[in-house]
Design a protein around this motif. Structure first.
Motif, PDB file in Angstrom:
ATOM      1  N   GLU A  48      -6.268  -3.856   5.508  1.00  0.00           N
ATOM      2  CA  GLU A  48      -5.500  -5.086   5.740  1.00  0.00           C
ATOM      3  C   GLU A  48      -6.296  -6.218   4.646  1.00  0.00           C
ATOM      4  O   GLU A  48      -5.279  -7.498   4.904  1.00  0.00           O
ATOM      5  CB  GLU A  48      -5.852  -4.704   7.722  1.00  0.00           C
ATOM      6  CG  GLU A  48      -5.488  -4.236   8.357  1.00  0.00           C
ATOM      7  CD  GLU A  48      -5.865  -4.806   9.637  1.00  0.00           C
ATOM      8  OE1 GLU A  48      -6.444  -6.089  10.038  1.00  0.00           O
ATOM      9  OE2 GLU A  48      -5.022  -3.506  10.371  1.00  0.00           O
ATOM     10  N   ALA A  49      -7.024  -6.303   3.963  1.00  0.00           N
ATOM     11  CA  ALA A  49      -7.581  -6.976   2.956  1.00  0.00           C
ATOM     12  C   ALA A  49      -6.857  -7.085   2.470  1.00  0.00           C
ATOM     13  O   ALA A  49      -5.793  -8.449   1.619  1.00  0.00           O
ATOM     14  CB  ALA A  49      -9.382  -6.913   3.221  1.00  0.00           C
ATOM     15  N   ILE A  50      -6.379  -5.501   1.765  1.00  0.00           N
ATOM     16  CA  ILE A  50      -5.453  -6.132   0.395  1.00  0.00           C
ATOM     17  C   ILE A  50      -4.389  -6.490   0.581  1.00  0.00           C
ATOM     18  O   ILE A  50      -3.314  -7.507   0.069  1.00  0.00           O
ATOM     19  CB  ILE A  50      -5.560  -4.397  -0.260  1.00  0.00           C
ATOM     20  CG1 ILE A  50      -6.317  -4.621  -0.607  1.00  0.00           C
ATOM     21  CG2 ILE A  50      -4.555  -4.602  -1.563  1.00  0.00           C
ATOM     22  CD1 ILE A  50      -7.035  -2.441  -0.907  1.00  0.00           C
ATOM     23  N   ASP A  51      -3.743  -5.840   2.252  1.00  0.00           N
ATOM     24  CA  ASP A  51      -2.278  -6.598   2.279  1.00  0.00           C
ATOM     25  C   ASP A  51      -2.036  -7.916   2.560  1.00  0.00           C
ATOM     26  O   ASP A  51      -1.354  -8.607   2.226  1.00  0.00           O
ATOM     27  CB  ASP A  51      -1.835  -5.885   3.118  1.00  0.00           C
ATOM     28  CG  ASP A  51      -1.061  -4.584   2.841  1.00  0.00           C
ATOM     29  OD1 ASP A  51      -0.865  -4.300   1.385  1.00  0.00           O
ATOM     30  OD2 ASP A  51      -0.836  -4.063   3.841  1.00  0.00           O
ATOM     31  N   THR A  52      -3.694  -8.317   2.934  1.00  0.00           N
ATOM     32  CA  THR A  52      -3.160  -9.872   3.462  1.00  0.00           C
ATOM     33  C   THR A  52      -3.387 -10.999   2.348  1.00  0.00           C
ATOM     34  O   THR A  52      -2.952 -11.610   2.699  1.00  0.00           O
ATOM     35  CB  THR A  52      -4.302  -9.602   4.401  1.00  0.00           C
ATOM     36  OG1 THR A  52      -4.450  -9.141   5.717  1.00  0.00           O
ATOM     37  CG2 THR A  52      -4.792 -11.527   4.678  1.00  0.00           C
ATOM     38  N   VAL A  53      -4.319 -10.788   0.990  1.00  0.00           N
ATOM     39  CA  VAL A  53      -4.312 -11.077  -0.032  1.00  0.00           C
ATOM     40  C   VAL A  53      -3.384 -11.013  -0.504  1.00  0.00           C
ATOM     41  O   VAL A  53      -2.713 -11.899  -0.638  1.00  0.00           O
ATOM     42  CB  VAL A  53      -5.288  -9.900  -0.859  1.00  0.00           C
ATOM     43  CG1 VAL A  53      -5.256 -10.986  -2.377  1.00  0.00           C
ATOM     44  CG2 VAL A  53      -6.883 -10.354  -0.540  1.00  0.00           C
TER      45      VAL A  53
END
Length: 281
Positions: A211-216
């Motif tokens: 989720e962090a990768i996609d959110t960035v």
């Protein structure tokens, strides 16, 4: 060109058939699986209902559009009257070469043969036929009824007449055709797949979670969907196949699929279509 045959009734094939029928073309949708064709018809009907709710089409158009789509499990019968054939079968080189060799012998001499391939050489596909000047890439984006882009890929022998006809046809569908030359991955996937692969490496190396990768990428780069979620929607097996074509075509290790991607495909975690990928569906 009025009579269109679409080979393959999966996500892309059903979307291509839907779009041609929506714009008034007669469509023969061909698949060796009767169950797949039934599923495709249901998907098209559901997507038409969605278009009605969004006021993209009128409710009175629904049955006319569905009525323009005929289904066939016999390839020979499905292509015998086609002005254009759009192949949307699995992203496997040998499958495509065999299929083009077959349809070349079964369809009229004037028929243009197009492939919706994401990465496989149009020149190589054309070489399996006796009409290489009439073979071209017509790479639609998913979901086909929504996305405007069509990559029009010229093989080494593709004629200007064929290119012009396919470009004009794409415009009739309300699409924006972009002409590109026949190199591995063309434009879209040559740029997109290394980004997806790098996102998978970022997860693999523990830099951040899914989720962090996609959110960035969504909030920082204004992407409507993060690369890992996008990979799930494309299909992780398809992503791996395209990366393998890029790796083989350019010989550059930067295109080699991340080991995590390879393992997920082996484990059957293919993304949305299998119910599990980087996310659970």
């Amino acid at each position: 060109m009025q009579r269109i045959s679409v080979i393959g009734s999966g996500t892309m094939g059903s979307g291509i058939a839907h779009t041609f029928a929506q714009y008034g073309f007669d469509v023969a949708l061909v698949d060796i699986s009767a169950a797949a064709l039934t599923k495709a018809q249901a998907t098209i009907a559901s997507n038409l209902d969605r278009q009605i709710k969004k006021e993209i089409i009128a409710e009175t158009e629904r049955e006319d559009i569905l009525g323009r789509i005929s289904t066939y499990t016999d390839v020979d019968k499905g292509v015998r009257a086609a002005d254009l054939i759009v192949e949307a079968a699995t992203e496997n080189e040998q499958v495509k070469l065999s299929l083009f060799e077959q349809i070349d012998k079964r369809c009229p001499q004037h028929t243009i043969l197009a492939s919706n391939t994401s990465s496989i050489s149009i020149t190589k596909i054309a070489a399996a036929t006796q009409r290489p000047e009439q073979v071209i890439g017509m790479h639609f984006m998913n979901p086909v009824p929504v996305m405007k882009l069509v990559e029009v890929i010229k093989g080494y022998s593709t004629s200007n007449d064929t290119t012009n006809k396919v470009t004009a046809l794409a415009m009739q569908l309300g699409k924006v055709p972009v002409e590109v030359n026949d190199y591995p991955g063309f434009v879209a996937n040559r740029i997109l797949m290394p980004m997806i692969n790098e996102a998978i490496y970022t997860l693999y190396e523990g830099v951040a979670d899914v989720e962090a990768i996609d959110t960035v990428m969504k909030l920082g780069m204004a992407h409507p969907m993060g690369p890992l979620q996008l990979a799930d929607f494309i299909g992780l097996d398809v992503c791996q196949a395209i990366l393998q074509v890029l790796h083989g075509g350019f010989g550059n290790p930067k295109y080699a699929p991340c080991p995590l991607l390879v393992n997920m495909v082996i484990a059957g975690k293919l993304g949305k279509k299998s119910g599990q990928g980087f996310y659970t569906y």
